[in-house]
Design an enzyme around this catalytic site. Structure first.
Site, short mmCIF file in Angstrom:
data_model
loop_
_atom_site.label_atom_id
_atom_site.label_comp_id
_atom_site.label_asym_id
_atom_site.label_seq_id
_atom_site.Cartn_x
_atom_site.Cartn_y
_atom_site.Cartn_z
N ASP A 65 -9.71 -5.03 -4.74
CA ASP A 65 -9.13 -4.06 -3.81
C ASP A 65 -10.05 -2.84 -3.73
O ASP A 65 -10.28 -2.17 -4.73
CB ASP A 65 -7.73 -3.65 -4.29
CG ASP A 65 -6.95 -2.87 -3.24
OD1 ASP A 65 -7.56 -2.07 -2.51
OD2 ASP A 65 -5.72 -3.06 -3.16
N HIS B 107 -7.79 -5.53 -0.07
CA HIS B 107 -6.59 -4.68 -0.03
C HIS B 107 -5.43 -5.27 0.77
O HIS B 107 -4.27 -5.01 0.46
CB HIS B 107 -6.96 -3.31 0.56
CG HIS B 107 -5.82 -2.33 0.58
ND1 HIS B 107 -5.19 -1.91 -0.57
CD2 HIS B 107 -5.19 -1.71 1.61
CE1 HIS B 107 -4.22 -1.05 -0.24
NE2 HIS B 107 -4.19 -0.92 1.06
N SER C 294 0.84 -1.20 0.00
CA SER C 294 0.00 0.00 0.00
C SER C 294 0.88 1.26 0.00
O SER C 294 1.68 1.44 -0.91
CB SER C 294 -0.95 -0.05 1.20
OG SER C 294 -1.96 0.93 1.12
#
Length: 368
Positions: free
Chosen positions: A293, A328, A205
């Protein structure tokens, strides 16, 4: 009776809508007037569980021997109110090494490991060292991060997981330049104590933005990692902000949204143009992204892959289909992940030899 019901509905409407409307106006205003708010809004380092014990790795789910230690950034150029940051770090041992040492300690043929022992073991038997950079909010104790450490240790890698300045028990406060300096310090720590081992970088991320710039800088210095893994990445700050769920109420503003929010971040030194930095990478790259995601859309990871591919970077892109429900932060649970990683790490090792394989640009989709 009807008028009473109407009055109740109207009051309920105002109670629900007015706070949202106030927030809708307040956030852009804070971006314009309070620089500290801008940084906090992106890094979310204030989102943490209080009173955590970082010294007990087993309590947090680490399945192998490991230690918690403090890494002072002596000589840091990016200071925090005039002070050098001190980072909180975990070192998790490879599974096979951990099992052997645990057996020796239990049998009484070896004393419990000291900090000096752990530092010496970083260059001991293993497939190498993975330096992990997490996303925004919370810290290195998060369950999904710990599960990844365990899986990498099961593949017989040492894992070094840091909390950036201002996260977890690390001192200071975050900025993009500061996080990059944190990355250099832990990487230099690994290189100094594991001179015979391959070192890999893994970012998730927001950590992919850190990794993309950091590895580009290492490549410029001629000391890139053996390989880089970017999990759930984005291509640049503008796209990740405009596609984030929290930006939805402001998207209709169009270019004015950029001026109110995105440009203010850039002016403050927060850039994270991964698609521009990744073209400098000099080692194999693996991009992992889930089709479902909900934080960073998969198309942004695909754009990053296309940028690396266009620049001639040795890159493999693996997309996990939505039916797997990885979203995610659960790619660590993906089917075949261990095989994907083994193949990638073996390819990275091949690049360290005199007979390097032909560069590849490969895209794979996995649905079962």
């Amino acid at each position: 009776m009807g008028s009473l019901a109407f009055a109740i509905l109207r009051r309920s409407f105002y109670l629900a809508v007015l706070p949202l409307a106030g927030l809708y106006v307040l956030v852009p205003l804070l971006f314009q007037t309070v620089p500290e708010f801008m940084q906090h809004a992106f890094f979310l380092n204030f989102v943490k569980v209080p009173f955590l014990d970082y010294t007990n790795l087993t309590y947090h789910g680490v399945a192998h021997l490991g230690r918690n230690f403090r890494l002072p950034e002596i000589g840091a150029r990016v200071l925090c109110k005039g002070e050098e940051p001190v980072l909180g770090v975990w070192h998790v041992l490879p599974a096979s090494l951990s099992r052997r040492l645990e057996a020796e300690i239990e049998a009484g043929t070896r004393k419990p490991l000291t900090d000096a022992d752990y530092e010496a073991l970083l260059d001991a038997e293993s497939h190498g060292v993975v330096v992990y950079f997490h996303g925004n909010s919370f810290d290195r104790t998060n369950a999904h991060r710990v599960d990844l450490y365990n899986r990498l240790a099961d593949l017989d890698f040492h894992v070094l997981a840091i909390d950036y300045r201002g996260y977890g028990d690390s001192t200071g406060f975050p900025s993009e330049d500061g996080l990059i300096e944190d990355a250099h310090f832990i990487y230099n720590y690994a290189r100094a104590r594991a001179p015979t081992k391959n070192i890999y970088v893994w970012g998730h991320s927001m950590g992919t933005g850190v990794s993309a710039r950091f590895v580009a800088e290492l490549s410029d210095l001629g000391i890139p990692p053996v390989g880089t893994v970017l999990e759930s990445p984005f291509n640049n700050l503008h796209d990740v902000v405009t596609h984030h769920p929290l930006s939805r109420p402001y998207r209709w503003l169009g270019e004015r949204f950029n001026r109110l929010i995105v440009d203010r971040w850039v002016d403050s030194g927060l850039v994270m143009h991964s698609d521009e930095r990744i073209v400098k990478h000099k080692a194999p790259l693996l991009i992992l992204h889930a089709a479902d995601d909900h934080i960073i859309p998969v198309k942004l990871g695909k754009k990053l892959f296309e940028a690396a591919d266009k620049a001639g970077v040795d890159v493999k892109y693996v997309e996990f289909e939505a039916n797997l429900g990885l979203r995610h932060k659960f790619i660590h649970k993906a089917p075949h992940l261990a095989d994907i990683l083994k193949e990638f790490f073996q390819r990275c090792e091949a690049f360290t030899t005199s007979r390097k394989p032909t560069k590849r640009h490969e895209e794979v989709h996995i649905d079962a």
